[in-house]
Every structure is written in structure tokens, then in C-alpha cells.
Design a protein around this motif. Sequence first.
Motif, PDB file in Angstrom:
ATOM      1  N   GLU A   6       0.813  -1.214   0.000  1.00 24.88           N
ATOM      2  CA  GLU A   6       0.000   0.000   0.000  1.00 24.88           C
ATOM      3  C   GLU A   6       0.847   1.264   0.000  1.00 24.88           C
ATOM      4  O   GLU A   6       0.332   2.375   0.061  1.00 24.88           O
ATOM      5  N   GLY A   7       2.185   1.086  -0.049  1.00 24.29           N
ATOM      6  CA  GLY A   7       3.072   2.237  -0.075  1.00 24.29           C
ATOM      7  C   GLY A   7       3.384   2.812   1.285  1.00 24.29           C
ATOM      8  O   GLY A   7       3.959   3.906   1.393  1.00 24.29           O
ATOM      9  N   ILE A   8       3.055   2.097   2.353  1.00 24.56           N
ATOM     10  CA  ILE A   8       3.293   2.568   3.719  1.00 24.56           C
ATOM     11  C   ILE A   8       4.631   2.038   4.219  1.00 24.56           C
ATOM     12  O   ILE A   8       4.980   0.881   3.980  1.00 24.56           O
ATOM     13  N   GLN A   9       5.390   2.873   4.918  1.00 23.82           N
ATOM     14  CA  GLN A   9       6.649   2.444   5.509  1.00 23.82           C
ATOM     15  C   GLN A   9       6.384   1.611   6.757  1.00 23.82           C
ATOM     16  O   GLN A   9       5.727   2.068   7.698  1.00 23.82           O
ATOM     17  N   VAL A  10       6.872   0.379   6.758  1.00 24.97           N
ATOM     18  CA  VAL A  10       6.663  -0.541   7.881  1.00 24.97           C
ATOM     19  C   VAL A  10       7.984  -1.215   8.228  1.00 24.97           C
ATOM     20  O   VAL A  10       8.954  -1.140   7.474  1.00 24.97           O
ATOM     21  N   ALA A  11       8.013  -1.873   9.377  1.00 21.09           N
ATOM     22  CA  ALA A  11       9.203  -2.636   9.757  1.00 21.09           C
ATOM     23  C   ALA A  11       9.431  -3.768   8.762  1.00 21.09           C
ATOM     24  O   ALA A  11       8.482  -4.375   8.262  1.00 21.09           O
ATOM     25  N   CYS A  12      10.684  -4.034   8.442  1.00 20.47           N
ATOM     26  CA  CYS A  12      11.025  -5.130   7.539  1.00 20.47           C
ATOM     27  C   CYS A  12      10.918  -6.446   8.298  1.00 20.47           C
ATOM     28  O   CYS A  12      11.663  -6.670   9.263  1.00 20.47           O
ATOM     29  N   LEU A  13      10.005  -7.294   7.868  1.00 20.39           N
ATOM     30  CA  LEU A  13       9.740  -8.545   8.572  1.00 20.39           C
ATOM     31  C   LEU A  13      10.355  -9.723   7.826  1.00 20.39           C
ATOM     32  O   LEU A  13      10.413  -9.739   6.603  1.00 20.39           O
ATOM     33  N   ASN A  14      10.796 -10.711   8.572  1.00 21.92           N
ATOM     34  CA  ASN A  14      11.271 -11.956   7.973  1.00 21.92           C
ATOM     35  C   ASN A  14      10.112 -12.944   7.922  1.00 21.92           C
ATOM     36  O   ASN A  14       9.351 -13.079   8.881  1.00 21.92           O
ATOM     37  N   TYR A  15      10.016 -13.676   6.824  1.00 25.89           N
ATOM     38  CA  TYR A  15       8.874 -14.551   6.606  1.00 25.89           C
ATOM     39  C   TYR A  15       9.322 -15.973   6.333  1.00 25.89           C
ATOM     40  O   TYR A  15      10.328 -16.192   5.674  1.00 25.89           O
ATOM     41  N   ILE A  16       8.527 -16.899   6.843  1.00 25.50           N
ATOM     42  CA  ILE A  16       8.857 -18.320   6.716  1.00 25.50           C
ATOM     43  C   ILE A  16       7.630 -19.065   6.211  1.00 25.50           C
ATOM     44  O   ILE A  16       6.523 -18.864   6.720  1.00 25.50           O
ATOM     45  N   LEU A  17       7.807 -19.878   5.196  1.00 23.65           N
ATOM     46  CA  LEU A  17       6.760 -20.772   4.727  1.00 23.65           C
ATOM     47  C   LEU A  17       7.118 -22.188   5.164  1.00 23.65           C
ATOM     48  O   LEU A  17       8.196 -22.672   4.843  1.00 23.65           O
ATOM     49  N   ILE A  18       6.233 -22.829   5.882  1.00 22.44           N
ATOM     50  CA  ILE A  18       6.428 -24.231   6.263  1.00 22.44           C
ATOM     51  C   ILE A  18       5.340 -25.049   5.585  1.00 22.44           C
ATOM     52  O   ILE A  18       4.152 -24.860   5.853  1.00 22.44           O
ATOM     53  N   ILE A  19       5.745 -25.914   4.686  1.00 26.72           N
ATOM     54  CA  ILE A  19       4.807 -26.766   3.958  1.00 26.72           C
ATOM     55  C   ILE A  19       4.773 -28.125   4.648  1.00 26.72           C
ATOM     56  O   ILE A  19       5.765 -28.842   4.683  1.00 26.72           O
ATOM     57  N   GLU A  20       3.623 -28.451   5.192  1.00 28.99           N
ATOM     58  CA  GLU A  20       3.464 -29.677   5.964  1.00 28.99           C
ATOM     59  C   GLU A  20       2.007 -30.101   5.880  1.00 28.99           C
ATOM     60  O   GLU A  20       1.105 -29.260   5.951  1.00 28.99           O
ATOM     61  N   ASP A  21       1.767 -31.373   5.725  1.00 26.33           N
ATOM     62  CA  ASP A  21       0.411 -31.887   5.595  1.00 26.33           C
ATOM     63  C   ASP A  21      -0.215 -32.040   6.979  1.00 26.33           C
ATOM     64  O   ASP A  21      -0.382 -33.142   7.495  1.00 26.33           O
ATOM     65  N   LYS A  22      -0.603 -30.931   7.571  1.00 23.87           N
ATOM     66  CA  LYS A  22      -1.131 -30.957   8.930  1.00 23.87           C
ATOM     67  C   LYS A  22      -2.480 -31.670   9.008  1.00 23.87           C
ATOM     68  O   LYS A  22      -2.774 -32.339   9.997  1.00 23.87           O
ATOM     69  N   LYS A  23      -3.287 -31.522   7.981  1.00 22.94           N
ATOM     70  CA  LYS A  23      -4.597 -32.164   8.021  1.00 22.94           C
ATOM     71  C   LYS A  23      -4.458 -33.681   8.081  1.00 22.94           C
ATOM     72  O   LYS A  23      -5.182 -34.351   8.809  1.00 22.94           O
ATOM     73  N   LYS A  24      -3.517 -34.211   7.315  1.00 25.32           N
ATOM     74  CA  LYS A  24      -3.285 -35.650   7.338  1.00 25.32           C
ATOM     75  C   LYS A  24      -2.832 -36.092   8.726  1.00 25.32           C
ATOM     76  O   LYS A  24      -3.269 -37.125   9.237  1.00 25.32           O
ATOM     77  N   LEU A  25      -1.950 -35.315   9.330  1.00 30.92           N
ATOM     78  CA  LEU A  25      -1.442 -35.688  10.645  1.00 30.92           C
ATOM     79  C   LEU A  25      -2.534 -35.604  11.694  1.00 30.92           C
ATOM     80  O   LEU A  25      -2.609 -36.419  12.612  1.00 30.92           O
ATOM     81  N   GLU A  26      -3.416 -34.600  11.578  1.00 28.29           N
ATOM     82  CA  GLU A  26      -4.520 -34.473  12.526  1.00 28.29           C
ATOM     83  C   GLU A  26      -5.511 -35.622  12.367  1.00 28.29           C
ATOM     84  O   GLU A  26      -6.110 -36.095  13.327  1.00 28.29           O
ATOM     85  N   ASN A  27      -5.697 -36.072  11.119  1.00 23.64           N
ATOM     86  CA  ASN A  27      -6.655 -37.144  10.853  1.00 23.64           C
ATOM     87  C   ASN A  27      -6.116 -38.527  11.180  1.00 23.64           C
ATOM     88  O   ASN A  27      -6.874 -39.479  11.284  1.00 23.64           O
ATOM     89  N   SER A  28      -4.804 -38.658  11.302  1.00 20.55           N
ATOM     90  CA  SER A  28      -4.188 -39.975  11.449  1.00 20.55           C
ATOM     91  C   SER A  28      -4.180 -40.413  12.902  1.00 20.55           C
ATOM     92  O   SER A  28      -3.179 -40.296  13.594  1.00 20.55           O
ATOM     93  N   LYS A  29      -5.316 -40.884  13.369  1.00 24.22           N
ATOM     94  CA  LYS A  29      -5.446 -41.327  14.751  1.00 24.22           C
ATOM     95  C   LYS A  29      -5.677 -42.836  14.769  1.00 24.22           C
ATOM     96  O   LYS A  29      -6.324 -43.392  13.887  1.00 24.22           O
ATOM     97  N   PRO A  30      -5.161 -43.513  15.781  1.00 25.52           N
ATOM     98  CA  PRO A  30      -5.329 -44.962  15.837  1.00 25.52           C
ATOM     99  C   PRO A  30      -6.792 -45.360  15.990  1.00 25.52           C
ATOM    100  O   PRO A  30      -7.514 -44.806  16.804  1.00 25.52           O
ATOM    101  N   ILE A  31      -7.252 -46.295  15.189  1.00 23.85           N
ATOM    102  CA  ILE A  31      -8.608 -46.836  15.275  1.00 23.85           C
ATOM    103  C   ILE A  31      -8.461 -48.338  15.431  1.00 23.85           C
ATOM    104  O   ILE A  31      -8.096 -49.026  14.496  1.00 23.85           O
ATOM    105  N   MET A  32      -8.716 -48.842  16.602  1.00 24.34           N
ATOM    106  CA  MET A  32      -8.443 -50.251  16.869  1.00 24.34           C
ATOM    107  C   MET A  32      -9.624 -50.908  17.573  1.00 24.34           C
ATOM    108  O   MET A  32     -10.429 -50.254  18.225  1.00 24.34           O
ATOM    109  N   GLY A  33      -9.700 -52.214  17.440  1.00 22.45           N
ATOM    110  CA  GLY A  33     -10.693 -52.987  18.152  1.00 22.45           C
ATOM    111  C   GLY A  33     -10.288 -53.210  19.597  1.00 22.45           C
ATOM    112  O   GLY A  33      -9.235 -52.769  20.041  1.00 22.45           O
ATOM    113  N   PRO A  34     -11.094 -53.928  20.355  1.00 21.00           N
ATOM    114  CA  PRO A  34     -10.848 -54.088  21.789  1.00 21.00           C
ATOM    115  C   PRO A  34      -9.760 -55.095  22.125  1.00 21.00           C
ATOM    116  O   PRO A  34      -9.382 -55.208  23.276  1.00 21.00           O
ATOM    117  N   SER A  35      -9.226 -55.815  21.150  1.00 21.50           N
ATOM    118  CA  SER A  35      -8.339 -56.927  21.469  1.00 21.50           C
ATOM    119  C   SER A  35      -6.957 -56.488  21.917  1.00 21.50           C
ATOM    120  O   SER A  35      -6.284 -57.220  22.627  1.00 21.50           O
TER     121      SER A  35
END
Length: 684
Positions: A6-35
Motif C-alpha cells: 500500500e506504499g506505507i513504511q513498515v518494519a522489515c519482517l522476515n517470513y517463513i513458509l512451512i509446507i506440511e500436511d497438517k490435516k493428514k497428521l490431525e486425521n491420522s489417529k489410531p482406530i483399533m478394536g478391543p483386542s
Amino acid sequence: QCQSSEGIQVACLNYILIIEDKKKLENSKPIMGPSSKPPPLVSIPASVLPEVFISGALHGDERVGPTTVVETARLLLHAAECVRAAPSYSVACEETKRHERSNPGVTRWLARLVSTRRIVIVPTPNTIGYEQGKREELGTDMNRDFPFDTTDKCMQTIGGRTINELFQTHLFQTSLTFHGGMRAIAYEWGAPTYYTYSKNKENNDVSPDDEAQVDAAKTMSIFGGKFPTKNKKENTFYYPTGRMNDLVYPVNGGFEDWAYAASWGTSHVKPCKPKQYGGYPPKKTTYGNSTHRAFNYLIETSNNKHPTLKELGSDLGLLSHGIKGASLGHIPRNMRIALYTIDVAEPYVAIHGTDTADLADDVVPGAALAYRSCTITKAVEVSSKNSNAVTVRWTVGGSTYVDETYLIYGPWDKIPRIFDGILVPREKQYLIMELLAKKEDNSIYSTVIQTGETLWTNVANTFGDAKNPGNHQLLPGPVFEETIDLSMFKPDEVIAVYAVAKVDGRYALQPVSSRGPNPPKMPPQTHFVNTRTNPSWLHIHDDKVVQGRVHWMSVPMTIKVKASTRDGASAVDVSKRTFSTQEIVELEHSQSKNSESGIGLTVSESEIGFIDSGPKMSEKGDNPLQDKNVEKQPLVNPSVKEFMEFKPFISTLSLLLSFIGLGFFVRMHIRGRFSNLSTFSLTY
């Protein structure tokens, strides 16, 4: 300060992109029978993801790297979203389908990389230098600011501290740092300590990982493609490759040797004591034995640090054999190198199906995982009538040389329960399976050992001279085939088929003496080499785990021998994309009827634990270590927080980052030809 979109003077920030399949990790829960309770590996796959680090530009006036890394992120995440959303229509598929025309399977390959790695990208660590078009960060050269082979006057830059914080909390297997001002792919060593002041550059020291470094650099060079020339009489050429001290020049405090050796070359590391920005605690540059063992490459992208728009190229033909035209521009050339670096972070084996049934990929971004759910999501069915044999097809990736590969197969109810069908079995687990296959009175079998190639072994055939490209394409790579005998299995029996591979054994060798008079006096030290050649290699740090193995096993394919009167033994794909909790419970219950002891083998608790225990590492780095030496620190010094907030950054092009379950989805507003980065906008 920096200027916002927007043309405004702001602090210079450092940026990081982390690419990780978080949804898969959240969905990957153990589903087991009673044995029984689930094996512990099922619920914690995030800890063992191989990690990749990519830096866009330590020097602010070197412009190719930042555009390269953001375009690479965009491509990866479009592919992941396309595969995740299938069979529904996805706008992301429009971005990848043009690559599919010349390389069928590329979308699935890119999606696999997103879902099986953690990719950490810093587009412009030298933010203010990038904004001002200057090499230094306020007068300090960032690539002289790392604590390796230098004084305690280091970590004076915010960019250096940003990267240091990341290395404190990750275990990077592979790493790239993009620069400009010449053309080169260079590797260790690059510090004056290892430089011999003579005209004969071959006198310079070689690193303990030189065998693998030489090989990977050559592959990167060819995969990147040739540099075009305006002089028709002049031959085009690939990136020159070599050690930094030979090809570039030695530097004190360089990122490259620091990332490679600060954890084990401790005699060259001194804690930093800077005064800038309120100081920086010396303990933040006191490292344990695990964090700095990256297989690292310096990419000098271009003689011109700020190439013209035309020289940047386009992504048309990005992954086509016989690369030519705009796909030889600076951005696509280095995108290919980045993709190679991400792929080889860890070996993998993938079963593609049978001679009559092509199966979906093992990996679907965002898809839930459960104990042996692969029996539902990766399965074929054959008729019991005349079903004497099935031919299985598989490939090996994430590596260069296939030293051994073969199949192991048998009834699922005879496979030890520690094989969950989700994570790559550890070496001890593989040895259990091998033992079962050798027992004459058991129902586990193995096929003849083969040797061969991966997609990277002979990449020159795929990405050679554009005038003579041959009949090769990048994917799926060389395919292995083996016919397995089904005559010994009963109707309605359910069979597990694993593909196994040993890879890159030569990387464990020491460099030959002809490479210099000062060969290394220790074995390879990177996670990259040791994870594929050293089964006793073990590093644990900040909830991250790196563990070596020699045998790599695929996600298994299931063959269901169906009681039927129909003719033919052709396999039919019966895979389902999703599964229900009830299906997993029923599966577990049916397979729990046969315990490990019932098939002649008792598995102890120590053998089914999360990690194998290993010997502790000596100061020379001869053995693996569980790293407990690094105290967790706050991410930033409060006095400099405004300089180190981690928010995404760009310019000129607008980058839209939106959370879609995968983590990030990157979309450029300008398609086709690449343009230099300058500002970022962020939308949640």
C-alpha cells in the motif's frame, strides 16, 4: 524500513513458509478394536517427517532465489490440493495439468512430496537488503555471520538469527541456499580452514560426505538444464559443479559449512556475542550433536544478479524431457533443482499396481490414516479360479542407486502386528519380516533380488540434449516387475505385498585418495547419507526424529483372492479412497486371531517401541546420539521482536496464502512467465 504493497513504511519482517500436511497428521489417529492397544507408531508420524530447508537470498541484491522458492511452493501446493480434492473438480488441477501432458504422474509425485516431507522456506532472509537492493543487511554481510570458522562477532544480522532459530528446532536432511553473481553448484568445504593456498586446487580438503555430494551435484546440474547462449557457434553448458573452495572462494562465517558441520566440527564453532539489536544469548549458538548435519548446496544462479524478465523463463515444459526454450530460464532451472532436493530427502518405495490394474498413489494429502487402512485403500482382487500368478509393478524414489529390491508377501493374518501399513518399518522390524520369509514352515515368501535404477540414476537420458531427448520421461522412473505365485493361497485369503529396497550404499564409502592429499578421517556425517546407509544412526531433538535404516519398505498392496468361478487371473482394482471406523475395527479383529507367537516368533516390547536404541555419539561423530544438550529457547529476543515476526512476505506479485487443511495453498495472480518478487500480501 520496508514499503508495504500500500506504499506505507513498515518494519522489515522476515517470513517463513512451512509446507506440511497438517490435516493428514490431525486425521491420522489410531482406530483399533478391543483386542489390543495400537502400536505407538500410528499416532505420531509428524515426528519422523524428513525435513528440507531452502533459503531464497542471503544477499539482498541476488534476485533469482526468492522467486524460485515461492514458485516451487506454489507448484507443490497446487498439486497437493489437486490430488486431495479428486475426484472433485479443483482449480488447482488447472495449474498442474499442463505438466501432466508431457509427464503423466507428475501431479501425484509432487503431492507425495508435500505429504511426506516438512519443507521450510525462507524466501528473503535478508529482507531489508532485498528491499533496498543491497547485498548486506545494514552493512553486514549475512553470509559471513554464522558461527563457523570465525570469531565471536557473529549473529549480528536478523536474517542470520532467523535461520539459526530454525536450525535449533529442526533436523534438516537436505538444504539449499540460492545466490547470484556467477554460475555454480557447490558443496563442502568452503571455509578457509579447509583451503590450501596453492595454485593446485585439488590440494583442498574434501568432506566426509564427498562421495554423495559429488554425485548429487552432477545430478542437479543435468536436471537443471543447460544455459542458453546468444552465440550460435558457442555450445550451451550446464551448471559447473565442485567444492566451494575450488569453484567459488573460501569464506569465514559462511552459512553452508555451518549448516553442514556445526554439530560435529565443534572445534570451529565459537558462541556468538553480538551487540546489535539488543544482543543475542551465546547459548543460542551452542549446538548439540544433531541439528547441523544438513546435506547442503550453494546454488550460484546467474552471472547477472538481477536478470531481465526474459531471462527468468516460464514453467511451460518445466518437467519435460529434452528441456528447451523458456523452460531453460533461471526460475524453472532452479525450481527443478529444488524439487530434486526435496525428493531425495528420504528414500521411498511405491507399488504402482499389477500388470492389469493401476492403483492410486500410496499418499493422498489430507487423507486420514489408520492401522492397516491400506488393506482398504490399496487393494486388488483376483479370481480363485486359475489365479496362479500376479505381476506386481513398483518403483524406488528419493535415491539414486538401487542396490537391491524385491517383494515380500504373505497372508495379512501372518504379518506381525508391528507392521501398521503407515510408516516405513524400522530396520529391526524389517529383519523380523526377513526372518519369517526364510522360515520353511511359514507362509511368508520373498522374490528374487533385483538391482536397478531410480528416476535420478541416469537423469542425462531424461534431461539431455533437447535435439536428441530420447524416449525417456521423468516419471514414474524405471519400473520393477516381479510375478508372484498365488497357487499356495486359499480362496478368500487376503495377502499383503511389500516392495523392499536397499539404496545408495556407495555413499557410505570414503572419498578416494585421488581427490586430494587430505582425505577425511571420519565416516559420513550428514543425516542424508546415514539415514540410508547406517541402521544404528539415531538423533532425537525437539520432538523430531532421524533414524537410519538400510531396508526401505513400501506401503503394502493387498491382494484379495476371491472365491469365484470366473475365468482368468487378471487383477481388478477394488481400492476405496476412504474407510469407516467400523471397517478398521472389523479388520483389526479378524487379523488379531493369529498372534506373533502363533507364527513361530515372539516380538518383545523393545522391538515394537517407537525408535531403536543406539550407541551414543562421541565428539568425533562416530556414532549416533540422542541429542538432549540443547535447551529450548524463546523464539525471539523480546528487544528485537519487531524485526523477527514470522509472517509471509513478497512484492510486485501478490501471493495469496489461505489455509485449506494442508497448511498453505499458494496462488500467483500472474501466470506463465516468471517475474521478480518484491512484495507479499497475506489473506487468512
